[in-house]
Scaffold this active site. Structure first.
Site, PDB file in Angstrom:
ATOM      1  N   CYS A 115      68.736  94.421  33.310  1.00 19.74           N
ATOM      2  CA  CYS A 115      68.339  94.779  31.944  1.00 19.74           C
ATOM      3  C   CYS A 115      68.776  96.215  31.612  1.00 19.74           C
ATOM      4  O   CYS A 115      69.952  96.456  31.426  1.00 19.74           O
ATOM      5  CB  CYS A 115      66.842  94.556  31.733  1.00 19.74           C
ATOM      6  SG  CYS A 115      66.383  94.509  29.984  1.00 19.74           S
ATOM      7  N   HIS A 223      66.179  88.804  33.342  1.00 15.34           N
ATOM      8  CA  HIS A 223      65.212  89.283  34.335  1.00 15.34           C
ATOM      9  C   HIS A 223      65.023  88.264  35.457  1.00 15.34           C
ATOM     10  O   HIS A 223      64.034  87.522  35.491  1.00 15.34           O
ATOM     11  CB  HIS A 223      63.862  89.581  33.664  1.00 15.34           C
ATOM     12  CG  HIS A 223      63.876  90.816  32.832  1.00 15.34           C
ATOM     13  ND1 HIS A 223      63.520  92.051  33.331  1.00 15.34           N
ATOM     14  CD2 HIS A 223      64.234  91.015  31.538  1.00 15.34           C
ATOM     15  CE1 HIS A 223      63.652  92.966  32.379  1.00 15.34           C
ATOM     16  NE2 HIS A 223      64.081  92.353  31.277  1.00 15.34           N
ATOM     17  N   GLU A 225      64.120  88.893  38.384  1.00 13.87           N
ATOM     18  CA  GLU A 225      63.005  89.298  39.260  1.00 13.87           C
ATOM     19  C   GLU A 225      61.691  88.607  38.894  1.00 13.87           C
ATOM     20  O   GLU A 225      60.772  88.537  39.721  1.00 13.87           O
ATOM     21  CB  GLU A 225      62.833  90.816  39.211  1.00 13.87           C
ATOM     22  CG  GLU A 225      62.041  91.363  38.027  1.00 13.87           C
ATOM     23  CD  GLU A 225      62.782  91.344  36.688  1.00 13.87           C
ATOM     24  OE1 GLU A 225      62.156  91.614  35.640  1.00 13.87           O
ATOM     25  OE2 GLU A 225      64.004  91.054  36.689  1.00 13.87           O
TER      26      GLU A 225
END
Length: 257
Positions: A115, A223, A225
């Site tokens: 990001c 994202h 994660e």
């Protein structure tokens, strides 16, 4: 039990005031993804800018993860127009991450940029940013709705198309894969050393790699994660990053460093 060293992975922090006190902060989801999906030991790096000893960081760490953040890269860093009123910036982070990215690439330290991190990667290597992708003709709104629950905000938002012959395509069998989308800024002019790895249906660049980097050097706009262990594609990406950091850790151990 394996005797292989656990790679040390640094996560440059954001500089924040919480109440009346300054802090250096890294999101929990990034730390957990490093530990659970990349198999590394996550350690926070303070946003000290030039006061941070980059040589020591690059000598002692096996990888770096550049995280997302509510703040935007200051437009003066890429000769952009002034930001809209109310835009959050983090000059201490900019002063830390941009030179650290350049130095890490040259030293062969694996980097993974997410990001804000992929935006930093593009700016660090000479690219520019759209400050408000949703105002660019032909682009969709890539922002999330802050009023929705987190699981909805981080849920699949659109597909990305993986570039033929790219790193991501080598990790995943499908050319199109659904990702989340929680960003206002995005890559505009691509830095000369970067190769596009994935694009959104509207043409917005969603992932890049450093084509001439001696080690893993990837950035994604979404994202991975978020609940990483629940998503095989995200696990594949973090797994590849983790493998590169383990290779570096093994090389450092063999050299007695």
């Amino acid at each position: 039990m394996s005797d292989a060293p656990v790679p040390l992975i640094g996560l440059p922090a954001c500089a924040r005031e919480i109440g009346i006190h300054p802090f250096h902060v890294v999101g929990d989801k990034y730390m957990r993804a490093v530990a659970e999906a990349a198999g590394g030991l996550p350690l926070t790096l303070p946003a000290f800018g030039p006061a941070l000893d980059f040589d020591t960081v690059l000598h002692r760490f096996d990888g770096l993860l550049f995280t997302g953040s509510p703040s935007n890269v200051e437009p003066a860093r890429y000769d952009g127009p002034p930001s809209a009123n109310g835009t959050l910036h983090d000059p201490e982070r900019d002063a830390t991450t941009l030179p650290l990215i350049r130095a890490a690439i040259e030293r062969g330290v694996p980097i993974f940029c997410i990001c804000r991190g992929v935006q930093e990667l593009n700016v660090a290597l000479g690219g520019s940013l759209h400050q408000q992708v949703h105002n660019v003709p032909g682009r969709i709104d890539h922002r999330s709705n802050d009023n929705e629950p987190r699981d909805v905000q981080y849920g699949p938002a659109h597909d990305v198309t993986l570039a033929d012959g790219g790193l991501l395509a080598s990790l995943w069998p499908n050319a199109d894969v659904a990702v989340n989308s929680l960003h206002a800024q995005g890559i505009d002019r691509l830095a000369p050393r970067l190769t596009v790895e994935a694009t959104a249906p509207d043409g917005q660049i969603e992932a890049v790699r450093v084509g001439d980097a001696p080690s893993f050097a990837l950035g994604v706009q979404w994202h991975p994660e978020w609940k990483v262990t629940d998503d095989p594609f995200s696990m594949a990406i973090f797994g590849a990053f983790g493998a590169a950091t383990r290779d570096r850790a093994a090389s450092r151990a063999a050299a007695g460093r």
